[in-house]
Design an enzyme around this catalytic site. Structure first.
Site, PDB file in Angstrom:
ATOM      1  N   PHE A   1      -2.552   0.952  -0.388  1.00 54.37           N
ATOM      2  CA  PHE A   1      -2.109  -0.433  -0.589  1.00 54.37           C
ATOM      3  C   PHE A   1      -2.182  -1.276   0.677  1.00 54.37           C
ATOM      4  O   PHE A   1      -2.288  -2.504   0.599  1.00 54.37           O
ATOM      5  CB  PHE A   1      -0.674  -0.415  -1.123  1.00 54.37           C
ATOM      6  CG  PHE A   1      -0.110  -1.757  -1.463  1.00 54.37           C
ATOM      7  CD1 PHE A   1      -0.471  -2.412  -2.631  1.00 54.37           C
ATOM      8  CD2 PHE A   1       0.805  -2.371  -0.622  1.00 54.37           C
ATOM      9  CE1 PHE A   1       0.069  -3.646  -2.964  1.00 54.37           C
ATOM     10  CE2 PHE A   1       1.350  -3.610  -0.935  1.00 54.37           C
ATOM     11  CZ  PHE A   1       0.981  -4.252  -2.116  1.00 54.37           C
ATOM     12  N   TYR A   2      -2.121  -0.642   1.851  1.00 56.28           N
ATOM     13  CA  TYR A   2      -2.018  -1.398   3.098  1.00 56.28           C
ATOM     14  C   TYR A   2      -3.233  -2.302   3.287  1.00 56.28           C
ATOM     15  O   TYR A   2      -4.373  -1.836   3.269  1.00 56.28           O
ATOM     16  CB  TYR A   2      -1.882  -0.468   4.298  1.00 56.28           C
ATOM     17  CG  TYR A   2      -0.580   0.296   4.367  1.00 56.28           C
ATOM     18  CD1 TYR A   2       0.517  -0.039   3.581  1.00 56.28           C
ATOM     19  CD2 TYR A   2      -0.435   1.385   5.223  1.00 56.28           C
ATOM     20  CE1 TYR A   2       1.696   0.661   3.651  1.00 56.28           C
ATOM     21  CE2 TYR A   2       0.752   2.094   5.301  1.00 56.28           C
ATOM     22  CZ  TYR A   2       1.817   1.724   4.507  1.00 56.28           C
ATOM     23  OH  TYR A   2       2.988   2.435   4.578  1.00 56.28           O
ATOM     24  N   THR A   3      -2.948  -3.578   3.496  1.00 58.81           N
ATOM     25  CA  THR A   3      -3.969  -4.627   3.669  1.00 58.81           C
ATOM     26  C   THR A   3      -5.104  -4.495   2.663  1.00 58.81           C
ATOM     27  O   THR A   3      -6.285  -4.669   2.984  1.00 58.81           O
ATOM     28  CB  THR A   3      -4.515  -4.655   5.116  1.00 58.81           C
ATOM     29  OG1 THR A   3      -4.947  -3.335   5.513  1.00 58.81           O
ATOM     30  CG2 THR A   3      -3.464  -5.129   6.086  1.00 58.81           C
TER      31      THR A   3
END
Length: 330
Positions: free
Chosen positions: A41-43
């Site tokens: 999910f990160y960035t």
């Protein structure tokens, strides 16, 4: 320390662009670090892509952890969650972004209160058996559910959970009630995220900076922990600042050194947007707090454990349980 890479990428309006992220990654590895923490999910996937690119040529020297749960497409519930479909799809996508054929440590990112635990555990075990995942962990989950999952995995001979992520720092100490003791008892190493309490423990803020603030910036700073600033928080900041002055270290290094001293803590997850921030975090590895200093920090932030913990520690109750014997308990 583990290197958190939620700051890798600028898609969320903040974070480190690729050149700065590479400097942070290379410096961490050059200093001896080998534990990289990311998530699909990160960035929007950029963090995993950067980690994969930076790890090229030295993949087998690194331990790369990633996570699945959070939806990757707005409005599409099937792009996230804890289901078998979600975990299988997420692992395949993460392997592609990371440019690798195995994930060292895969976390369930957050408990969704929906998926049967047997479905999660069996899907995880299948991925381990297929060689796509090596170890398994949990993040942001109630202690009772984590303990239940670990017990079921043990009884059925499925791959166990070996790691637990939770928010834990000098201010957020509620993990002392159940999560951290549970992890110690059930063989899970604890990896605290937000070890600097979203910047409150970085040294940028003091009592005089925050107390009584009503402007927008001040209110934003006070809301970082999701609760009003109170005497307990100010007391922690005061003790932290005093010990930083005594040791000649930064307040951030003091906060991290406290975590490094705690039983059951495997590795605080430190993130950085600049190389200077990373260097400041790594300074915590170069000194140890004195027992008296640790005690002051412990007392300043000690949480109310509540029932049954505080009840079972009462002298008269211990007398009833142990019949006057002197028993040491954790």
């Amino acid at each position: 320390m583990a290197l958190g890479t939620m700051t890798f990428g600028t898609e969320w309006g903040w974070g480190a662009a690729e050149p700065d992220a590479r400097d942070i990654f290379d410096t961490y590895v050059d200093r001896g670090g080998n534990f990289i923490d990311t998530a699909n999910f990160y960035t929007g996937g950029t963090s995993e892509q950067m980690v994969g690119a930076f790890a090229a040529g030295r993949r087998d020297t690194l331990v790369i952890a990633t996570k699945y749960t959070l939806p990757m497409r707005a409005g599409d519930p099937n792009s996230g969650g804890n289901s078998r479909r979600a975990i299988v799809r997420a692992v395949e996508d993460s392997l592609g972004r990371l440019g690798t054929d195995y994930i060292d440590l895969l976390y369930l990112h957050a408990w969704d209160f929906t998926t049967p635990v047997e479905e999660i555990l069996r899907a995880m075990d299948d991925l381990v058996a297929a060689g796509k995942v090596v170890y398994l962990g949990l993040s942001d989950i109630p202690a009772w559910q984590a303990a239940r999952m670990q017990a079921i995995a043990d009884l059925r001979g499925w791959s166990p959970m070996i790691a637990l992520q939770l928010e834990y720092n000098l201010i957020e100490r509620s993990g002392d009630r159940d999560l951290i003791p549970m992890a110690r008892e059930m063989g899970m190493g604890v990896l605290p995220w937000s070890p600097l309490a979203s910047g409150l423990l970085s040294g940028k803020y003091s009592r005089k900076d925050l107390e009584g603030r009503t402007d927008v910036q001040g209110r934003a700073a006070m809301a970082r922990q999701g609760s009003p600033m109170d005497d307990r928080t100010f007391g922690i900041l005061d003790v932290q600042a005093d010990i930083a002055a005594e040791t000649g270290q930064s307040p951030a290094a003091v906060a991290l050194a406290f975590l490094l001293s705690q039983s059951g803590i495997a590795a605080p997850i430190v993130g950085a947007r600049t190389l200077e921030q990373l260097e400041g975090h790594l300074a915590a590895l170069d000194f140890e707090l004195e027992p008296a200093q640790l005690s002051r920090l412990e007392d300043a932030g000690a949480p109310d454990l509540g029932f049954p913990h505080s009840y079972l520690k009462r002298p008269e109750i211990r007398q009833n349980i142990y019949g006057g014997l002197s028993i040491q308990t954790r």
